[in-house]
Design a protein around this motif. Structure first.
Motif, mmCIF file in Angstrom:
data_model
loop_
_atom_site.group_PDB
_atom_site.id
_atom_site.type_symbol
_atom_site.label_atom_id
_atom_site.label_comp_id
_atom_site.label_asym_id
_atom_site.label_seq_id
_atom_site.Cartn_x
_atom_site.Cartn_y
_atom_site.Cartn_z
ATOM 1 N N GLU A 173 0.839 -1.204 0.000
ATOM 2 C CA GLU A 173 0.000 0.000 0.000
ATOM 3 C C GLU A 173 0.873 1.253 0.000
ATOM 4 O OE1 GLU A 173 -3.924 1.714 2.387
ATOM 5 O OE2 GLU A 173 -2.632 0.217 3.336
ATOM 6 N N ASN A 205 0.440 -3.134 -7.332
ATOM 7 C CA ASN A 205 -0.982 -3.271 -7.029
ATOM 8 C C ASN A 205 -1.539 -4.624 -7.442
ATOM 9 O OD1 ASN A 205 -1.702 -0.678 -5.800
ATOM 10 N ND2 ASN A 205 -1.127 0.193 -7.765
ATOM 11 N N ASN A 222 -10.347 -8.104 5.944
ATOM 12 C CA ASN A 222 -11.245 -7.253 5.152
ATOM 13 C C ASN A 222 -10.869 -7.250 3.669
ATOM 14 O OD1 ASN A 222 -13.483 -5.508 4.945
ATOM 15 N ND2 ASN A 222 -12.191 -3.683 5.060
ATOM 16 N N ASP A 225 -13.597 -6.274 0.656
ATOM 17 C CA ASP A 225 -13.932 -4.857 0.489
ATOM 18 C C ASP A 225 -12.756 -4.075 -0.080
ATOM 19 O OD1 ASP A 225 -16.483 -5.249 1.438
ATOM 20 O OD2 ASP A 225 -16.006 -4.649 3.502
ATOM 21 N N ILE A 226 -11.537 -4.413 0.347
ATOM 22 C CA ILE A 226 -10.368 -3.713 -0.198
ATOM 23 C C ILE A 226 -10.197 -4.040 -1.675
ATOM 24 C CG2 ILE A 226 -7.866 -3.417 -0.025
ATOM 25 C CD1 ILE A 226 -8.114 -4.138 2.951
ATOM 26 N N ASN A 228 -12.517 -4.917 -3.733
ATOM 27 C CA ASN A 228 -13.605 -4.244 -4.444
ATOM 28 C C ASN A 228 -13.272 -2.772 -4.673
ATOM 29 O OD1 ASN A 228 -16.193 -4.609 -5.634
ATOM 30 N ND2 ASN A 228 -17.136 -3.525 -3.909
ATOM 31 N N THR A 229 -12.694 -2.139 -3.654
ATOM 32 C CA THR A 229 -12.282 -0.742 -3.787
ATOM 33 C C THR A 229 -11.212 -0.581 -4.843
ATOM 34 O OG1 THR A 229 -12.825 -0.249 -1.476
ATOM 35 C CG2 THR A 229 -11.252 1.207 -2.561
ATOM 36 N N MET A 230 -10.233 -1.471 -4.852
ATOM 37 C CA MET A 230 -9.155 -1.379 -5.836
ATOM 38 C C MET A 230 -9.687 -1.530 -7.259
ATOM 39 S SD MET A 230 -6.041 -3.476 -3.959
ATOM 40 C CE MET A 230 -4.822 -3.013 -5.217
ATOM 41 N N SER A 232 -12.641 -0.854 -8.279
ATOM 42 C CA SER A 232 -13.524 0.281 -8.597
ATOM 43 C C SER A 232 -12.757 1.573 -8.811
ATOM 44 C CB SER A 232 -14.546 0.477 -7.468
ATOM 45 O OG SER A 232 -15.313 -0.686 -7.261
ATOM 46 N N ASP A 233 -11.486 1.612 -8.448
ATOM 47 C CA ASP A 233 -10.720 2.858 -8.518
ATOM 48 C C ASP A 233 -9.366 2.615 -9.191
ATOM 49 O OD1 ASP A 233 -9.686 5.376 -8.181
ATOM 50 O OD2 ASP A 233 -9.667 5.334 -5.976
ATOM 51 N N THR A 236 -6.395 5.209 -8.775
ATOM 52 C CA THR A 236 -5.603 5.149 -7.551
ATOM 53 C C THR A 236 -4.812 3.857 -7.448
ATOM 54 O OG1 THR A 236 -7.275 6.507 -6.433
ATOM 55 C CG2 THR A 236 -5.719 5.300 -5.033
ATOM 56 N N TYR A 237 -5.426 2.781 -7.975
ATOM 57 C CA TYR A 237 -4.808 1.457 -7.876
ATOM 58 C C TYR A 237 -4.687 0.816 -9.262
ATOM 59 C CZ TYR A 237 -6.355 2.216 -3.068
ATOM 60 O OH TYR A 237 -6.585 2.744 -1.824
#
Length: 479
Positions: A173, A205, A222, A225-226, A228-230, A232-233, A236-237
């Motif tokens: 990260e 990444n 978690n 969710d992490i 999923n965030t990566m 979706s973005d 940033t990632y």
């Protein structure tokens, strides 16, 4: 072998120094730090080449046998394919990984001293890559006190798998935020991405996604969710979006970039393709077959009869088979060749699994198809227009189907087939009565014998924490 590695290190070191001295001669003359300290670039290429070369060798001589990709032939008894794991079978992995981790730590220290943020990020990424393989193969291993012999720590404590994963995921990260594409890599050209900072960041990444998925059974991480965030973005990632970007090392055959197989014929000698791997490709009617495999032949060797393998866990002599089995093509280990470290296809299959987890089946299907096509094209094949019309090859909405294609896509990627099988139970591998260990897939290596005698107290603490030192002790992240 040690002499070869030493000589290669010298070659890479001299090359890196000459390149950097030529390119930045004036800058070096005005900055004494650049000549009084070892440069990150001097260390990077030997680290990359030696680790990639060693890990692809372990894919062949260990992972392939456990995961029914390859079997010994002829072989009438014993072998990893029947889960005959010796006590010291993991010593090479342990010693090689820690040898190069020492260099990675030195690379990071040199980078930090020079405020070379890109090299710092790369060192953190390589550290996470190596420690993830070590802990997935052994369980608890030294990390926080490892590679500190110069500080007098000769018997390092073993960190828990959870501590290791929390640390390396944090490192990845952080590495993602360190990269600065506006700052050139000043110490020669590295051999994996040729100084492309964007590709290095995508590797960081993509590796983080691999490792988050590895520990996704642990709710406290978690991971879903992490991930999923990566996904979706991507700004940033950023992650690999094509084979051209992926962490696949091209080995030209021009010194020092030589095949890790000094004698490529050893790759095909006394081996055969395993029935499970071959029949998986046959069920797909897969275009990777002629790229990876030779055809089986009639007993006299005169006629090709298609792609046929030998079952893992077979017993008795080879006369039970009325054909000469398929083998793997020698071209796979003859330069020019590729060493896959983290292929683009793997990223797509990670996405497919995340979408599957959240019930987004259309997205899972799209990622599944991209991953399959990416793997086929990685090996020089072309995706047939009707490939996914085959019921055995289409995405059927199950994790099992995703993992079966991922299993093929992870061909030659160190131990990843084995790790992923242990995480998910897929693909379901056939068993025979001749397999040892109660026909149970081994979950780890034994700790090396020399570690038991030289670091006894810490070894015993690790064994107590894990519940034993045998091949059936499950990883912290396994169900």
């Amino acid at each position: 072998m040690k002499r070869k590695i030493f000589l290669l290190t010298i070659i890479f070191s001299v090359t890196g120094l000459l390149n950097s001295c030529t390119k930045d001669f004036e800058k070096i003359n005005t900055d004494p730090n650049r000549i009084s300290q070892i440069s990150p670039g001097t260390l990077l290429n030997p680290i990359l080449y030696n680790l990639a070369g060693y890990y692809i060798g372990k894919a062949d001589d260990f992972n392939f046998h456990l995961m029914q990709v390859k079997v010994p032939y002829p072989a009438e008894s014993g072998g990893i394919h029947i889960y005959d794991i010796t006590e010291n079978s993991g010593s090479g992995l342990w010693n090689t990984s820690y040898r190069w981790l020492t260099n990675i730590e030195e690379m990071y220290a040199a980078s930090e001293a020079l405020d070379e943020v890109n090299y710092m990020a790369i060192a953190l990424t390589l550290k996470a890559w190596v420690y993830s393989i070590l802990t997935d193969a052994f369980g608890n291993v030294p990390m926080s006190e490892a590679t500190k012999g110069a500080e007098g720590i000769l018997r390092p404590k073993f960190d828990t798998q959870q501590e290791i994963y929390e640390s390396i995921l944090q490192d990845l990260e952080r590495a993602n935020t360190l990269y600065d594409a506006s700052r050139p890599m000043a110490f020669g050209t590295e051999i994996l991405f040729e100084n492309n900072i964007t590709r290095w960041r995508k590797f960081t990444n993509s590796l983080r996604m691999r490792l988050l998925l590895r520990v996704s059974n642990r709710n406290e991480m978690n991971s879903w969710d992490i991930l999923n965030t990566m996904i979706s973005d991507p700004a940033t990632y950023p992650v690999f979006n094509s084979n051209d970007e992926a962490a696949v090392m091209d080995v030209s055959g021009i010194s020092p970039m030589l095949s890790p197989w000094g004698r490529p014929v050893d790759f095909t000698s006394f081996r055969a393709a395993a029935e499970f791997f071959v029949e998986t490709l046959n069920s797909f009617n897969d275009p990777r077959r002629p790229v990876l495999l030779t055809q089986a032949r009639t007993p006299d060797g005169s006629t090709n009869i298609g792609y046929k393998g030998i079952p893992s866990g077979y017993d008795g002599n080879i006369n039970q088979f009325d054909f000469l089995p398929s083998n793997f093509r020698i071209e796979l280990v003859s330069a020019p060749m590729q060493i896959p470290i983290l292929p683009y296809a793997e990223v797509e299959f990670i996405k497919a699994e995340v979408h599957h987890h959240f019930g987004r089946h259309a997205d899972a299907d799209a990622a599944y198809k991209k991953g399959t096509q990416g793997s086929i094209e990685q090996w020089g094949g072309s995706l047939p227009g009707d490939y996914f019309e085959n019921p055995d090859a289409e995405y059927d909405g199950t994790l099992e189907r995703i993992m079966l294609q991922k299993y093929v896509a992870l061909f030659f990627v160190d131990y990843q087939q084995w790790f992923e099988h242990r995480r998910t139970g897929y693909p379901v591998l056939p068993k025979t009565q001749h397999m040892l260990n109660n026909q149970q897939m081994p979950s780890r290596y034994f700790y090396p014998i020399n570690i038991r005698s030289t670091n006894t107290e810490n070894y015993q603490k690790a064994v107590q924490e894990m519940g034993g030192d045998n091949i059936n002790i499950k990883a912290w992240w396994q169900n």
